[in-house]
Structure formats: structure tokens, C-alpha cells
Design a protein around this motif. Structure first.
Motif, PDB file in Angstrom:
ATOM      1  N   GLY A 296       0.493  -1.340   0.274  1.00  0.00           N
ATOM      2  CA  GLY A 296       0.293  -0.225   0.254  1.00  0.00           C
ATOM      3  C   GLY A 296       1.051   1.373  -0.289  1.00  0.00           C
ATOM      4  O   GLY A 296       0.750   2.287  -0.356  1.00  0.00           O
ATOM      5  N   ARG A 297       2.380   1.286   1.059  1.00  0.00           N
ATOM      6  CA  ARG A 297       2.932   2.517   1.222  1.00  0.00           C
ATOM      7  C   ARG A 297       3.921   2.623  -0.610  1.00  0.00           C
ATOM      8  O   ARG A 297       3.633   4.045  -1.118  1.00  0.00           O
ATOM      9  N   ARG A 298       4.111   1.540  -0.952  1.00  0.00           N
ATOM     10  CA  ARG A 298       4.702   1.651  -2.064  1.00  0.00           C
ATOM     11  C   ARG A 298       4.253   2.093  -3.257  1.00  0.00           C
ATOM     12  O   ARG A 298       4.266   2.611  -4.608  1.00  0.00           O
ATOM     13  N   ASN A 299       2.910   1.257  -3.565  1.00  0.00           N
ATOM     14  CA  ASN A 299       1.830   1.732  -5.039  1.00  0.00           C
ATOM     15  C   ASN A 299       0.670   1.973  -4.129  1.00  0.00           C
ATOM     16  O   ASN A 299      -0.845   1.715  -3.671  1.00  0.00           O
ATOM     17  N   PRO A 300       0.203   4.135  -4.013  1.00  0.00           N
ATOM     18  CA  PRO A 300      -1.607   4.676  -3.616  1.00  0.00           C
ATOM     19  C   PRO A 300      -2.218   3.637  -3.818  1.00  0.00           C
ATOM     20  O   PRO A 300      -3.401   4.064  -3.738  1.00  0.00           O
ATOM     21  N   LYS A 301      -2.399   3.468  -5.342  1.00  0.00           N
ATOM     22  CA  LYS A 301      -3.338   3.226  -5.766  1.00  0.00           C
ATOM     23  C   LYS A 301      -3.934   1.929  -6.592  1.00  0.00           C
ATOM     24  O   LYS A 301      -4.424   1.336  -6.790  1.00  0.00           O
ATOM     25  N   PHE A 302      -2.392   1.292  -4.983  1.00  0.00           N
ATOM     26  CA  PHE A 302      -3.365  -0.588  -5.661  1.00  0.00           C
ATOM     27  C   PHE A 302      -4.977  -0.661  -5.252  1.00  0.00           C
ATOM     28  O   PHE A 302      -5.357  -0.707  -4.473  1.00  0.00           O
ATOM     29  N   ASP A 303      -5.708  -1.937  -6.049  1.00  0.00           N
ATOM     30  CA  ASP A 303      -7.076  -1.800  -5.873  1.00  0.00           C
ATOM     31  C   ASP A 303      -7.189  -3.391  -5.117  1.00  0.00           C
ATOM     32  O   ASP A 303      -6.886  -3.879  -6.059  1.00  0.00           O
ATOM     33  N   THR A 304      -7.738  -2.558  -4.226  1.00  0.00           N
ATOM     34  CA  THR A 304      -8.238  -3.654  -3.836  1.00  0.00           C
ATOM     35  C   THR A 304     -10.022  -4.061  -3.057  1.00  0.00           C
ATOM     36  O   THR A 304     -10.559  -5.557  -2.689  1.00  0.00           O
TER      37      THR A 304
END
Length: 298
Positions: free
Chosen positions: A25-33
């Protein structure tokens, strides 16, 4: 020394996977959950309920017994929560759910699994089933201050609970193919929801001032209430330990999802703060609770 090794074996896998999610989540703030949320809500959680209730050796009597203990636990916490919210001048309805509905599914079930094995998994699911039902009934009612039967009717976990009770009542052994399928879905769900919890912790904005007291209340009074129930009803063994562990869980993320749909932004921000802080605090309190559970209820 053996018990400390056991605690590490129980806690490390759960917190490690949460940490993986936090890193992603920190590495990719746009990570789609969204996929994880939809999968867990519509497929994973129903499968987990069915598998853990019908294949772990839990009986209908034990399921109903701990189902009722969980309702009693929620009721006791509701009284404490209402008193606390009243003195803090908070909304007595909309801000109550994060205090009474803990994260028994995402965190509680895997911790109970690693602590007590498959037998603990069945009792943990009985407790989690109550919380799931309350999320879609009492949780929605408190958030929007009105009740909608449509949400309950459209909830796959509710049907999973009904079907599981049917299997228990008639003592039906599930077919091997169904057991194997729900087994795979159960463990996939546990991994995905723990990872999504870590990702979610990178996205919530929170305020210490608004939620530190509520968070402390959630993680401290939860085990105390469970211990009172255990003492009063003279409970023992792994099932009592599961109840104690489940009661010690922080606020469930589902409180935020329900609140964001029906409550004002100010209330939703307060709920998010309670979820984040209680989860962070639980990294300290859960090992302590697991220690007592394994030492006295094994």
C-alpha cells in the motif's frame, strides 16, 4: 519458554501478512483492493463460514452456545460504549459500531486457527458469524438510523450461516469436493483479507485526539468482558480461549465501509481513526491476550 515460542508462531504469520499489505500500500497508493473486497464478501467469507463450521468438528450445541455468548458480549460492550460516547459527547448511534463490532474475521479467525488449530477455527467462526450478521443488521441500522431488509437478503455470508447450521442440525458430512473447494477458498481469503487490512492502514486518515480513548476502550474492555462471561458461565478449554481472543480484536474495517455509505463525513473520519488506532494498539495487546489464552485455556 515454550509458550513464548507458541505465541510467536501464532502472531508472526498474521502480522507478517498485514505488513506485506502495508508495504504494498505504501509502495503503490493506487493499489486496487476492490477485487479482494468483492471476493471476500461474496465468495471467500461464505466459503470460510461453511468450511470452518461443517468440517472442524464443532457441534450444533457448541455453535449455538458461543453464538449466544457473542451476542451477550456485544450487548455488554454496547452498554459501556453508550456510556463512553455520552461522556465524550459523540453520536450515540453512528459511532457505536466500531466499539461493539470487532475484527473477528480478518484477524480473529486466523489467530485462533494458529493458536488452537482446526478445532479453534470452528468456534472462532461461530463468533465471527454473529459479528457478520450484526454488521448487516445492527451496524446498518446504527449508521443510517433505519433498517433495510434488502441488505440482509443480498448478503451471501448470511446464507452461508443458514446452510452451515442446516448441515450441523442434520449432521451431514459435506462432500469431499465441496470440503476441498471451501478449504482452498478459506485459506486464500485469510491471506487476502489480512493483506488488504495492511493496505487499508496506509489509506485511513486519523486523529489521535478523537479516537485514542475509544480505541483503548475497544481493546481493553473487550477481553475483560469476555473474561467475565468465561468466569460466570464457568467456560474452559480451547473454546473459552477462542472467545477471549476474539473479544480482544480491534475494530473491524467493515465498520468504515458501512459508515461511509450511510453516515456523515465527520462521523466516518472518527470511525476510521478508531479502526486504525485500535489495530495499531492491538499489535501490543493481542500477544498478551494470546499468552493468557494459551496458558489458562488450552
Amino acid at each position: 519458554m515454550e509458550i513464548y515460542i507458541k505465541i510467536f508462531e501464532v502472531i508472526f504469520p498474521v502480522f507478517f501478512v498485514i505488513g506485506v499489505g502495508y508495504y504494498l500500500g505504501r509502495r503503490n497508493p493506487k493499489f486496487d483492493t476492490n477485487f479482494i473486497t468483492n471476493f471476500a464478501g461474496n465468495i471467500g467469507t461464505p466459503a470460510m463460514i461453511f468450511y470452518t463450521v461443517t468440517t472442524t468438528g464443532i457441534t450444533l450445541d457448541i455453535f449455538i452456545q458461543y453464538f449466544l455468548y457473542s451476542i451477550l458480549m456485544i450487548g455488554a460492550f454496547a452498554v459501556i460504549g453508550l456510556i463512553l460516547l455520552f461522556f465524550l459527547n459523540k453520536d450515540l448511534s453512528m459511532e457505536l459500531p466500531p466499539l461493539i463490532l470487532p475484527n473477528t474475521g480478518n484477524m480473529g479467525v486466523p489467530i485462533c486457527l494458529f493458536a488452537y488449530g482446526s478445532q479453534g477455527l470452528g468456534v472462532a467462526s461461530a463468533v465471527a458469524s454473529v459479528i457478520i450478521l450484526f454488521h448487516f443488521t445492527l451496524g446498518v441500522f446504527l449508521a443510517k438510523k433505519s433498517f433495510s431488509l434488502d441488505i440482509l437478503i443480498k448478503s451471501p455470508p448470511v446464507y452461508a450461516i443458514i446452510i452451515s447450521i442446516f448441515f450441523l442440525f442434520y449432521e451431514i458430512d459435506p462432500p469431499i469436493f465441496l470440503e476441498n473447494t471451501t478449504f482452498l477458498l478459506t485459506y486464500a481469503t485469510i491471506f487476502l483479507v489480512l493483506m488488504s487490512l495492511g493496505i487499508a492502514l496506509t489509506r485511513f486518515k486519523f486523529s489521535l485526539k478523537d479516537s485514542v480513548i475509544l480505541s483503548l476502550c475497544r481493546i481493553i474492555f473487550g477481553p475483560i468482558i469476555a473474561f467475565v462471561i468465561i468466569y460466570y458461565f464457568n467456560l474452559s478449554g480451547f473454546a473459552a480461549g477462542v472467545l477471549l481472543i476474539q473479544a480482544a480484536m480491534p475494530s473491524a474495517i467493515l465498520n468504515y465501509l458501512v459508515g461511509s455509505m450511510y453516515s456523515p463525513k465527520k462521523v466516518v473520519d472518527s470511525i476510521a481513526s478508531t479502526i486504525v488506532l485500535s489495530t495499531l494498539m492491538s499489535f501490543i495487546t493481542i500477544p498478551i491476550v494470546v499468552f493468557f489464552a494459551l496458558k489458562y485455556f488450552n
